[in-house]
Design a protein around this motif. Structure first.
Motif, PDB file in Angstrom:
ATOM      1  N   VAL A   1       0.832  -1.204   0.000  1.00 37.62           N
ATOM      2  CA  VAL A   1       0.000   0.000   0.000  1.00 37.62           C
ATOM      3  C   VAL A   1       0.866   1.253   0.000  1.00 37.62           C
ATOM      4  O   VAL A   1       0.641   2.186  -0.782  1.00 37.62           O
ATOM      5  CB  VAL A   1      -0.938  -0.008   1.223  1.00 37.62           C
ATOM      6  CG1 VAL A   1      -1.690   1.317   1.338  1.00 37.62           C
ATOM      7  CG2 VAL A   1      -1.924  -1.165   1.130  1.00 37.62           C
TER       8      VAL A   1
ATOM      9  N   TRP B   1       0.385   2.395 -13.336  1.00 29.06           N
ATOM     10  CA  TRP B   1      -0.960   1.813 -13.374  1.00 29.06           C
ATOM     11  C   TRP B   1      -1.174   0.721 -12.316  1.00 29.06           C
ATOM     12  O   TRP B   1      -2.239   0.680 -11.694  1.00 29.06           O
ATOM     13  CB  TRP B   1      -1.270   1.284 -14.773  1.00 29.06           C
ATOM     14  CG  TRP B   1      -1.572   2.406 -15.728  1.00 29.06           C
ATOM     15  CD1 TRP B   1      -0.833   2.814 -16.784  1.00 29.06           C
ATOM     16  CD2 TRP B   1      -2.702   3.283 -15.665  1.00 29.06           C
ATOM     17  NE1 TRP B   1      -1.401   3.899 -17.408  1.00 29.06           N
ATOM     18  CE2 TRP B   1      -2.565   4.205 -16.744  1.00 29.06           C
ATOM     19  CE3 TRP B   1      -3.796   3.399 -14.812  1.00 29.06           C
ATOM     20  CZ2 TRP B   1      -3.487   5.211 -16.970  1.00 29.06           C
ATOM     21  CZ3 TRP B   1      -4.728   4.394 -15.054  1.00 29.06           C
ATOM     22  CH2 TRP B   1      -4.575   5.288 -16.116  1.00 29.06           C
TER      23      TRP B   1
ATOM     24  N   SER C   1       0.095   0.771  -9.427  1.00 28.69           N
ATOM     25  CA  SER C   1      -0.095   1.537  -8.191  1.00 28.69           C
ATOM     26  C   SER C   1      -1.474   2.165  -8.131  1.00 28.69           C
ATOM     27  O   SER C   1      -2.130   2.168  -7.080  1.00 28.69           O
ATOM     28  CB  SER C   1       0.984   2.629  -8.089  1.00 28.69           C
ATOM     29  OG  SER C   1       2.272   2.067  -8.068  1.00 28.69           O
TER      30      SER C   1
ATOM     31  N   ILE D   1      -4.141   1.005  -9.514  1.00 30.63           N
ATOM     32  CA  ILE D   1      -5.097  -0.081  -9.255  1.00 30.63           C
ATOM     33  C   ILE D   1      -5.124  -0.440  -7.770  1.00 30.63           C
ATOM     34  O   ILE D   1      -6.190  -0.623  -7.172  1.00 30.63           O
ATOM     35  CB  ILE D   1      -4.744  -1.313 -10.111  1.00 30.63           C
ATOM     36  CG1 ILE D   1      -4.983  -1.005 -11.593  1.00 30.63           C
ATOM     37  CG2 ILE D   1      -5.564  -2.525  -9.676  1.00 30.63           C
ATOM     38  CD1 ILE D   1      -4.492  -2.094 -12.521  1.00 30.63           C
ATOM     39  N   VAL D   2      -3.943  -0.512  -7.157  1.00 30.71           N
ATOM     40  CA  VAL D   2      -3.879  -0.848  -5.725  1.00 30.71           C
ATOM     41  C   VAL D   2      -4.570   0.227  -4.895  1.00 30.71           C
ATOM     42  O   VAL D   2      -5.365  -0.077  -3.996  1.00 30.71           O
ATOM     43  CB  VAL D   2      -2.417  -1.018  -5.284  1.00 30.71           C
ATOM     44  CG1 VAL D   2      -2.328  -1.129  -3.760  1.00 30.71           C
ATOM     45  CG2 VAL D   2      -1.807  -2.251  -5.930  1.00 30.71           C
TER      46      VAL D   2
ATOM     47  N   ALA E   1      -6.849   2.382  -5.862  1.00 30.29           N
ATOM     48  CA  ALA E   1      -8.291   2.388  -6.129  1.00 30.29           C
ATOM     49  C   ALA E   1      -9.003   1.217  -5.460  1.00 30.29           C
ATOM     50  O   ALA E   1     -10.191   1.319  -5.112  1.00 30.29           O
ATOM     51  CB  ALA E   1      -8.536   2.348  -7.639  1.00 30.29           C
ATOM     52  N   ALA E   2      -8.283   0.106  -5.277  1.00 30.41           N
ATOM     53  CA  ALA E   2      -8.901  -1.078  -4.674  1.00 30.41           C
ATOM     54  C   ALA E   2      -8.933  -1.033  -3.152  1.00 30.41           C
ATOM     55  O   ALA E   2      -9.571  -1.878  -2.527  1.00 30.41           O
ATOM     56  CB  ALA E   2      -8.160  -2.337  -5.129  1.00 30.41           C
ATOM     57  N   LEU E   3      -8.250  -0.043  -2.572  1.00 27.55           N
ATOM     58  CA  LEU E   3      -8.178   0.008  -1.113  1.00 27.55           C
ATOM     59  C   LEU E   3      -9.549   0.082  -0.437  1.00 27.55           C
ATOM     60  O   LEU E   3      -9.811  -0.668   0.510  1.00 27.55           O
ATOM     61  CB  LEU E   3      -7.313   1.194  -0.671  1.00 27.55           C
ATOM     62  CG  LEU E   3      -5.803   0.972  -0.711  1.00 27.55           C
ATOM     63  CD1 LEU E   3      -5.074   2.239  -0.294  1.00 27.55           C
ATOM     64  CD2 LEU E   3      -5.409  -0.174   0.205  1.00 27.55           C
TER      65      LEU E   3
ATOM     66  N   ALA F   1     -12.455  -0.978  -1.420  1.00 27.86           N
ATOM     67  CA  ALA F   1     -13.126  -2.275  -1.540  1.00 27.86           C
ATOM     68  C   ALA F   1     -12.473  -3.308  -0.619  1.00 27.86           C
ATOM     69  O   ALA F   1     -13.163  -4.144  -0.017  1.00 27.86           O
ATOM     70  CB  ALA F   1     -13.087  -2.759  -2.987  1.00 27.86           C
ATOM     71  N   ALA F   2     -11.146  -3.248  -0.496  1.00 29.08           N
ATOM     72  CA  ALA F   2     -10.446  -4.184   0.384  1.00 29.08           C
ATOM     73  C   ALA F   2     -10.833  -3.966   1.839  1.00 29.08           C
ATOM     74  O   ALA F   2     -11.021  -4.925   2.599  1.00 29.08           O
ATOM     75  CB  ALA F   2      -8.935  -4.034   0.201  1.00 29.08           C
TER      76      ALA F   2
ATOM     77  N   GLY G   1     -14.321  -5.287   2.293  1.00 26.34           N
ATOM     78  CA  GLY G   1     -14.286  -6.743   2.312  1.00 26.34           C
ATOM     79  C   GLY G   1     -13.757  -7.296   3.618  1.00 26.34           C
ATOM     80  O   GLY G   1     -14.287  -8.270   4.157  1.00 26.34           O
TER      81      GLY G   1
END
Length: 620
Positions: free
Chosen positions: A142, A159, A161, A163-164, A166-168, A170-171, A174
């Motif tokens: 992260v 890219w 980075s 994606i990571v 942007a996914a934080l 949602a992670a 979850g």
């Protein structure tokens, strides 16, 4: 057993051989890029290093290792080892100092922790080592992603980075929704959000201090820190993934490939000095400290627990089925990301319940909160800056003064006459007719469409065995039952189960019989439990929205039923350190109530008389 041991040793030897091979290849590629006379220039630069820069780099190294030790404090809390924080941090610092230099980080770190902490087993040492390794790698991913987005970095990292980053969200969601999952025969409990936030904070401090140490050791300031920092993170990640001793090879190769070619002498000079200060010296100190491990800690003094039998709130008995526990005269319940102190303290021996739940929550990396506490406890929380919310109203009555002959009890008398006309008989028997009660419970659940859990009881023989149970029969057949938590100071209604075909007034008759027995035994407090809070009359919009929310959660029906007994309505509150944490707490509790975990009890959970227990924030 010997075959397994030999097999494990062979696997580790193969892993070490592969790691060494990777490092050797990287070093070979790196040396092929160096010009003649390169090492003489590096030697000259090393001799000319600024002593002040070296001292500052050593200070940064110390700060980094302080942060490294804090990883173990979080890990010990997550795994519940009861190891003192200072010992956990010290052993963790020593373990990481050795592991990062010798390679095979998980195994080396586990052996070091096992050596330094005589009170833990090798299995726990391995779990600690795996926890620290995995959580650090996630945090490093992260931090690296954010650094590569914010600072100049290699184009190929942009890219991934993005994606990571942007996914934080949602992670995080979850992790919040699925804190526990099953992996084969094992149940894995993921770190709480508070634990991960701590790991992330210490990771930021760690890598900032380490990269600053390297920056200070590169002569001439040839490389800007904003350029070095993301490259340092990438190189560190590559070194850790390779598993080479000290990360030698991949670390240098990444930095040399990405940094300006004209600064190669200065960069290698800084790396050599960095390896001496950040790797070699801490490893030597760690080896010396391992000669004298920590002394075994005496068995912890038993904490004051408190007694359910004499608790002022009988409802505390619900912890017998929801995984709660009693410590320091408080009933505590681990619910998702939260540790809730349920109700009020069990005795006046806990003058500050907020401090109690805060301490135990910190020891478990959880959010502290109060749930269904009285106005007195809520006031203490507000005085300490906590945010409170009125979530429910509890129906209280005094059996010693309960008389149904007055006009307000007209509706109750009508219900009791209906039950009497239908020849409903109320009794208490031992042993309980468990099979008949299970049948009624199943019919109840079918009629209500599901089950509830959390702070709402579960029908199970071992659970109701601790309660006072009243049975209602119609023509010799069990058609309903009600159970009560009981202490020497109060009774509290818990389970209410009724066959949908039971005559009108059956449940009223059960409750009325219990009130009569409580009066006979001199019980001055009987709780009919809580219902969602009434709408706040200060806002017309809030009233309208609250009425909808309360209606959806079954509030009006419950309040109407309990109002037949003319109770006194007492407000109950939830509290947390701030508004956001209180919202998270209420969501945790709502999820535990509406989607009860099967791990809490092997039997099915049930509908409690409180139905949907958590009132909407709109209703407060």
């Amino acid at each position: 057993m010997m075959k397994k041991l030999l097999s494990g040793q062979g696997t580790r030897a193969a892993q070490l051989a592969v790691s060494v091979a990777i490092g050797a290849v990287c070093v070979w590629v790196l040396t092929g890029q160096l010009s003649a006379g390169f090492w003489q220039d590096v030697t000259a630069e090393l001799r000319g290093l600024d002593p002040l820069s070296v001292m500052l780099a050593a200070c940064c190294t110390g700060l980094s290792f302080v942060a490294l030790g804090r990883y173990d404090a979080v890990a010990h809390r997550h795994l519940g080892s009861d190891t003192p924080t200072l010992q956990a941090c010290g052993a963790g610092t020593i373990a990481i100092a050795l592991a990062q230099t010798l390679g095979l980080g998980v195994l080396t770190g586990a052996l070091a922790r096992w050596r330094m902490l005589p009170d833990i087993s090798m299995a726990l040492a391995l779990r600690l080592s795996v926890f620290v390794c995995l959580t650090f790698m996630v945090a490093l991913l992260v931090v690296t992603a954010v650094a590569c987005v914010v600072f100049p970095s290699p184009a190929f990292m942009f890219w991934p980075s993005v994606i990571v980053v942007a996914a934080l969200p949602a992670a995080v969601v979850g992790l919040y929704l699925c804190p526990v999952f099953t992996l084969g025969r094992f149940t894995v409990r993921l770190p709480s959000l508070r634990a991960l936030a701590s790991i992330l904070l210490w990771t930021v401090i760690d890598v900032l201090a380490a990269s600053t140490a390297l920056y200070l050791l590169i002569p001439g300031g040839e490389v800007p820190f904003t350029v070095l920092f993301p490259l340092f993170l990438i190189a560190l990640g590559s070194a850790l993934l390779s598993g080479t001793p000290g990360g030698v090879g991949p670390f240098e190769l990444v930095l040399f490939a990405a940094l300006p070619g004209g600064a190669s002498v200065q960069v290698l000079t800084g790396i050599i000095a960095f390896r001496a200060i950040y790797y070699a010296i801490p490893a030597l100190i760690a080896m010396a400290l391992m000669l004298r491990p920590y002394a075994s800690v005496d068995a912890m003094a038993p904490r004051a627990r408190g007694d359910i039998a004499t608790a002022p709130r009988a409802e505390v008995g619900v912890i017998r089925q929801n995984g709660g526990f009693i410590a320091d005269h408080s009933a505590l319940w681990h619910c998702g990301q939260t540790l809730c102190a349920l109700f009020d303290p069990l005795s006046n021996a806990t003058p500050d319940p907020i401090a109690t739940v805060s301490t135990h929550a910190r020891d478990r990396n959880l959010i502290p909160a109060l749930y269904k506490c009285s106005a007195r406890t809520a006031l203490l929380a507000r005085q300490q800056g906590w945010f409170i919310s009125h979530i429910a109203d509890e129906a209280m009555l005094n059996p010693l003064q309960f008389i149904t002959t007055t006009a307000p009890f007209r509706s109750l008398r009508r219900k009791l006459r209906a039950a009497d006309k239908a020849q409903i008989t109320i009794s208490q028997v031992t042993p309980l007719p468990v099979s008949d009660m299970a049948r009624v419970d199943e019919l109840w659940q079918r009629a209500r469409g599901g089950a509830r859990g959390g702070t709402m009881g579960v029908f199970a023989p071992e659970y109701v065995a601790h309660q006072r149970v009243y049975l209602a029969h119609h023509k010799g057949r069990l058609v309903a039952f009600a159970s009560f938590h009981e202490t020497t100071r109060e009774w509290c209604l818990d389970l209410m189960r009724q066959d949908p075909s039971a005559p009108d007034g059956t449940m009223h008759a059960l409750i009325h019989a219990a009130i009569g027995d409580a009066a006979t035994q001199g019980i001055a407090r009987l709780s009919l439990a809580a219902v969602p809070a009434c709408p706040d009359p200060s806002s017309a919009l809030m009233v309208k929205l609250s009425q909808i929310a309360v209606r959806k959660t079954g509030g009006p029906g419950l309040r109407q039923f309990k109002s037949n007994f003319r109770p006194t309505w007492q407000p109950l509150y939830a509290a947390a350190p701030n508004r956001a944490l209180l919202a998270l707490t209420l969501v945790d509790i709502a999820r535990a109530v509406h989607r009860p975990s099967t791990a809490t009890n092997d039997t099915k959970s049930h509908y409690d008389d409180e139905n949907y227990e958590v009132a909407s924030r709109l209703a407060s």
